[in-house]
Motif scaffolding. Sequence first.
Motif, PDB file in Angstrom:
ATOM      1  N   LEU A 106       0.861  -1.180   0.000  1.00 16.70           N
ATOM      2  CA  LEU A 106       0.000   0.000   0.000  1.00 16.70           C
ATOM      3  C   LEU A 106       0.901   1.235   0.000  1.00 16.70           C
ATOM      4  O   LEU A 106       1.502   1.563   1.015  1.00 16.70           O
ATOM      5  N   VAL A 107       0.991   1.903  -1.151  1.00 11.41           N
ATOM      6  CA  VAL A 107       1.841   3.087  -1.279  1.00 11.41           C
ATOM      7  C   VAL A 107       0.978   4.335  -1.105  1.00 11.41           C
ATOM      8  O   VAL A 107      -0.004   4.523  -1.837  1.00 11.41           O
ATOM      9  N   THR A 108       1.328   5.176  -0.158  1.00 17.42           N
ATOM     10  CA  THR A 108       0.595   6.412   0.109  1.00 17.42           C
ATOM     11  C   THR A 108       1.546   7.593  -0.063  1.00 17.42           C
ATOM     12  O   THR A 108       2.773   7.430  -0.119  1.00 17.42           O
ATOM     13  N   LEU A 109       0.960   8.771  -0.135  1.00 13.83           N
ATOM     14  CA  LEU A 109       1.763  10.002  -0.078  1.00 13.83           C
ATOM     15  C   LEU A 109       0.895  11.121   0.470  1.00 13.83           C
ATOM     16  O   LEU A 109      -0.341  11.063   0.410  1.00 13.83           O
ATOM     17  N   GLN A 110       1.540  12.123   1.025  1.00 12.51           N
ATOM     18  CA  GLN A 110       0.853  13.271   1.609  1.00 12.51           C
ATOM     19  C   GLN A 110       1.219  14.504   0.804  1.00 12.51           C
ATOM     20  O   GLN A 110       2.364  14.955   0.811  1.00 12.51           O
ATOM     21  N   ALA A 111       0.249  15.039   0.057  1.00 10.46           N
ATOM     22  CA  ALA A 111       0.461  16.250  -0.727  1.00 10.46           C
ATOM     23  C   ALA A 111      -0.433  17.340  -0.166  1.00 10.46           C
ATOM     24  O   ALA A 111      -1.658  17.302  -0.332  1.00 10.46           O
ATOM     25  N   GLY A 112       0.181  18.295   0.531  1.00 16.41           N
ATOM     26  CA  GLY A 112      -0.608  19.323   1.198  1.00 16.41           C
ATOM     27  C   GLY A 112      -1.393  18.715   2.342  1.00 16.41           C
ATOM     28  O   GLY A 112      -0.857  17.981   3.169  1.00 16.41           O
ATOM     29  N   ASP A 113      -2.697  18.989   2.358  1.00 20.74           N
ATOM     30  CA  ASP A 113      -3.520  18.457   3.446  1.00 20.74           C
ATOM     31  C   ASP A 113      -4.258  17.186   3.024  1.00 20.74           C
ATOM     32  O   ASP A 113      -5.127  16.705   3.746  1.00 20.74           O
ATOM     33  N   LYS A 114      -3.904  16.630   1.871  1.00 17.84           N
ATOM     34  CA  LYS A 114      -4.596  15.442   1.386  1.00 17.84           C
ATOM     35  C   LYS A 114      -3.640  14.253   1.292  1.00 17.84           C
ATOM     36  O   LYS A 114      -2.545  14.362   0.778  1.00 17.84           O
ATOM     37  N   ALA A 115      -4.144  13.128   1.781  1.00 17.61           N
ATOM     38  CA  ALA A 115      -3.390  11.880   1.691  1.00 17.61           C
ATOM     39  C   ALA A 115      -3.930  11.077   0.515  1.00 17.61           C
ATOM     40  O   ALA A 115      -5.146  10.988   0.308  1.00 17.61           O
ATOM     41  N   SER A 116      -3.039  10.504  -0.270  1.00 18.64           N
ATOM     42  CA  SER A 116      -3.434   9.725  -1.444  1.00 18.64           C
ATOM     43  C   SER A 116      -2.864   8.320  -1.356  1.00 18.64           C
ATOM     44  O   SER A 116      -1.879   8.077  -0.660  1.00 18.64           O
ATOM     45  N   VAL A 117      -3.500   7.404  -2.099  1.00 18.41           N
ATOM     46  CA  VAL A 117      -3.064   6.018  -2.117  1.00 18.41           C
ATOM     47  C   VAL A 117      -3.044   5.527  -3.563  1.00 18.41           C
ATOM     48  O   VAL A 117      -3.922   5.879  -4.364  1.00 18.41           O
ATOM     49  N   LEU A 118      -2.053   4.718  -3.896  1.00 16.25           N
ATOM     50  CA  LEU A 118      -1.897   4.197  -5.248  1.00 16.25           C
ATOM     51  C   LEU A 118      -2.662   2.875  -5.384  1.00 16.25           C
ATOM     52  O   LEU A 118      -2.388   1.916  -4.668  1.00 16.25           O
ATOM     53  N   LEU A 119      -3.631   2.835  -6.322  1.00 16.15           N
ATOM     54  CA  LEU A 119      -4.409   1.625  -6.564  1.00 16.15           C
ATOM     55  C   LEU A 119      -4.350   1.258  -8.039  1.00 16.15           C
ATOM     56  O   LEU A 119      -4.206   2.125  -8.913  1.00 16.15           O
ATOM     57  N   LEU A 120      -4.484  -0.039  -8.312  1.00 12.05           N
ATOM     58  CA  LEU A 120      -4.436  -0.569  -9.668  1.00 12.05           C
ATOM     59  C   LEU A 120      -5.788  -1.196 -10.020  1.00 12.05           C
ATOM     60  O   LEU A 120      -6.413  -1.843  -9.180  1.00 12.05           O
ATOM     61  N   TYR A 121      -6.218  -1.019 -11.267  1.00  6.03           N
ATOM     62  CA  TYR A 121      -7.493  -1.566 -11.721  1.00  6.03           C
ATOM     63  C   TYR A 121      -7.246  -2.959 -12.290  1.00  6.03           C
ATOM     64  O   TYR A 121      -6.554  -3.128 -13.293  1.00  6.03           O
ATOM     65  N   ARG A 122      -7.826  -3.953 -11.646  1.00  6.24           N
ATOM     66  CA  ARG A 122      -7.516  -5.349 -11.962  1.00  6.24           C
ATOM     67  C   ARG A 122      -8.104  -5.777 -13.301  1.00  6.24           C
ATOM     68  O   ARG A 122      -9.213  -5.404 -13.674  1.00  6.24           O
ATOM     69  N   ASN A 123      -7.322  -6.625 -13.987  1.00  2.00           N
ATOM     70  CA  ASN A 123      -7.704  -7.145 -15.297  1.00  2.00           C
ATOM     71  C   ASN A 123      -7.395  -8.634 -15.325  1.00  2.00           C
ATOM     72  O   ASN A 123      -6.656  -9.119 -16.156  1.00  2.00           O
ATOM     73  N   SER A 124      -7.948  -9.353 -14.334  1.00  2.00           N
ATOM     74  CA  SER A 124      -7.673 -10.782 -14.212  1.00  2.00           C
ATOM     75  C   SER A 124      -8.935 -11.491 -13.749  1.00  2.00           C
ATOM     76  O   SER A 124      -9.929 -10.862 -13.389  1.00  2.00           O
ATOM     77  N   ARG A 125      -8.899 -12.814 -13.752  1.00  2.00           N
ATOM     78  CA  ARG A 125     -10.116 -13.566 -13.454  1.00  2.00           C
ATOM     79  C   ARG A 125     -10.535 -13.449 -11.992  1.00  2.00           C
ATOM     80  O   ARG A 125     -11.707 -13.626 -11.671  1.00  2.00           O
ATOM     81  N   HIS A 126      -9.597 -13.184 -11.098  1.00  4.30           N
ATOM     82  CA  HIS A 126      -9.928 -13.040  -9.678  1.00  4.30           C
ATOM     83  C   HIS A 126     -10.169 -11.571  -9.350  1.00  4.30           C
ATOM     84  O   HIS A 126      -9.306 -10.730  -9.567  1.00  4.30           O
ATOM     85  N   ASN A 127     -11.371 -11.266  -8.828  1.00  8.16           N
ATOM     86  CA  ASN A 127     -11.730  -9.894  -8.446  1.00  8.16           C
ATOM     87  C   ASN A 127     -11.493  -8.917  -9.596  1.00  8.16           C
ATOM     88  O   ASN A 127     -10.917  -7.841  -9.425  1.00  8.16           O
TER      89      ASN A 127
END
Length: 438
Positions: A106-127
């Motif tokens: 889980l990769v996060t970062l804090q830019a200003g007053d907002k925290a963000s997280v890096l997510l990937l859109y799955r392209n596989s048979r599971h979920n």
Amino acid sequence: MEAGRNTVGVASLEVEEGGREGGLLVEDSTIDQLFPRGSRRRRLSSCTRQLKRILATRGFRRLLVGVTLLVLVAIIFKVVMPTTTETASYKVQWPQGAEKLGAGLLVTLQAGDKASVLLLYRNSRHNDKTWGLPGGNVDAEDESLTAAALREAREELGHLPQGTEFLGEVLTRRGKHESKFYTVIIARAPADQKEAYSPELNLEEHSDWRWFDMEEVRNNAELSLHPVVEMLFKTHGYSTQMDALLAGEPLPATHDRVQQGPSGAVGQVGCIKTAPGVPVSPDIPSSAEKIGAGIFIMTHLDNSLHALLLKRNSKHNDNTWGIPGGNADAGEIMLDTASREAVEEMGGCPGMTILDYVLTRRGKQLQKYFTVFLAYSPPEEAAAFVPELDSEENDQWRWVALDEMLSMELPLHPVVEIVVHDDANLRKVKQVAGSVTG
């Protein structure tokens, strides 16, 4: 037929010429005389009928079903459940009862007053078509869970954001028996990576990527999330651990991570304090079918020991008098479960100190574990407290004298019965009350 010869008809036995050595030829006429064709048909028909009778018997059908089930179980354990021999070859130790073992980043970062997280859109048979983390199953050659998460992240992202630092890990568990163990490594990247970073996606697994606002992930019900991300952001126990790591605070104890947590590990929880030496999450085996917690709140009224009980108004144990409590959320420590349930069911709680606990077990296989924290509320605090009941769960409340509970005239919830009618538990209850008043 020649006189004096012990033969049957004109058939003869002779050594086969030009055939295999020692082979014997028996003429058809001999077989016909020994076993006439009609007799053979009758014998075959009789055998067929006998076989049909055997196959039609209830005992044989049961045997067939039993063998089939055994074969299926063997296949399941071979294919789904890793054997001890298989897991022994792994460098990472498998937890007892684990069906699957995985790790993600889980990769996060804090830019200003907002925290963000890096997510990937799955392209596989599971979920498929869910937003998830880079990660996957642990390989035999992975040196650690962190190494497994990093390997998967590099395979799926190409490279990590520059300057990424690791803050800690959160263990999640899923599946019917919570047998899928997945460790999330919490990491933080520098703020400038929100613009500078561009992954090289493995398109066989993911088709898109994005920095999400963490509050959007928490609150947007329309966002399709991978089950691990869903649990991490929306399950109290896991989100508490993640937030603590991101804030640089000590990681709260959990029933998975800490079996005998130190007193005060979570400090004062609302109106509840814990005395020294009281574990915030007692030792509960991972094989438990259900786990939960509640608080047996005691005080002295008119010089006699009383406990705060609620009259249940639900399908389970309806019209019985019990304590505030309920099932634990995934990853939640028992003290948090007990305090959360108290607030949900009573709108709050009187000032109290938890002094000890009783671990109860119920169910056919005694696999329902319920931690009862023994707390004492000073009489002035108890007298001032008026619960605001959740009418969907409880419709009455009162301080009930211990003697009335022991009289067996009041219908008690099974957990309360275990607390007051078991001699060892009752002694502990009286010792707790005596330690305060003595």
